[in-house]
Scaffold this motif. Structure first.
Motif, PDB file in Angstrom:
ATOM      1  N   ALA A  35       0.903  -1.251  -0.113  1.00 48.60           N
ATOM      2  CA  ALA A  35      -0.189   0.086   0.186  1.00 48.60           C
ATOM      3  C   ALA A  35       0.809   1.279  -0.098  1.00 48.60           C
ATOM      4  N   ARG A  36       0.398   2.359  -0.223  1.00 52.14           N
ATOM      5  CA  ARG A  36       0.966   3.553   0.129  1.00 52.14           C
ATOM      6  C   ARG A  36       0.230   4.391   1.050  1.00 52.14           C
ATOM      7  N   ALA A  37       1.102   5.219   1.567  1.00 50.66           N
ATOM      8  CA  ALA A  37       0.426   6.229   2.759  1.00 50.66           C
ATOM      9  C   ALA A  37       0.778   7.620   2.616  1.00 50.66           C
ATOM     10  N   GLU A  38       0.049   8.484   2.545  1.00 45.22           N
ATOM     11  CA  GLU A  38       0.325   9.722   2.435  1.00 45.22           C
ATOM     12  C   GLU A  38       0.821  10.605   3.637  1.00 45.22           C
ATOM     13  N   ALA A  39       1.615  11.816   3.613  1.00 43.77           N
ATOM     14  CA  ALA A  39       1.981  12.476   4.657  1.00 43.77           C
ATOM     15  C   ALA A  39       0.728  12.880   5.615  1.00 43.77           C
ATOM     16  N   SER A  40       1.079  12.809   6.901  1.00 36.49           N
ATOM     17  CA  SER A  40       0.084  13.187   7.949  1.00 36.49           C
ATOM     18  C   SER A  40      -0.865  12.071   8.334  1.00 36.49           C
ATOM     19  N   SER A  56       0.893  -0.474  10.787  1.00 31.15           N
ATOM     20  CA  SER A  56      -0.295  -0.783  10.416  1.00 31.15           C
ATOM     21  C   SER A  56      -1.058   0.484  10.793  1.00 31.15           C
ATOM     22  N   ALA A  57      -2.063   0.439   9.728  1.00 33.08           N
ATOM     23  CA  ALA A  57      -3.125   1.766   9.793  1.00 33.08           C
ATOM     24  C   ALA A  57      -4.397   1.165   9.063  1.00 33.08           C
ATOM     25  N   LYS A  58      -5.575   1.141   9.781  1.00 32.57           N
ATOM     26  CA  LYS A  58      -6.874   0.860   9.107  1.00 32.57           C
ATOM     27  C   LYS A  58      -6.776  -0.827   8.577  1.00 32.57           C
TER      28      LYS A  58
END
Length: 74
Positions: A35-40, A56-58
């Motif tokens: 996956a990719r995660a954006e800043a903040s 991990s996130a969501k």
């Protein structure tokens, strides 16, 4: 100010500071992207090994380079 301990969590969190961080299946720049995660984005830090951290996130988990995070201390 103060915060009562019942309001705190033992979870270690960090903030994505890179403009776009790629989460990978393994702690290797050549590993498959997950996956990719954006800043903040705030993520939970599960473990760090050298220059990489498992986050991990969501419900999405993967390895990201430590330099893409602020606050990773594990």
């Amino acid at each position: 100010g103060w915060v009562h301990r019942s309001m705190l969590s033992n979870a270690s969190t960090a903030l994505i500071v890179a403009p776009l961080a790629t989460l990978r299946r393994e702690p290797d720049p050549a590993a498959t992207p997950v996956a990719r995660a954006e800043a903040s984005v705030v993520v939970e830090v599960e473990a760090c090994e050298g220059l990489w951290c498992r986050i991990s996130a969501k419900g999405i988990k993967g390895w990201v380079e430590r330099k893409a995070l602020w606050g990773a201390v594990k």
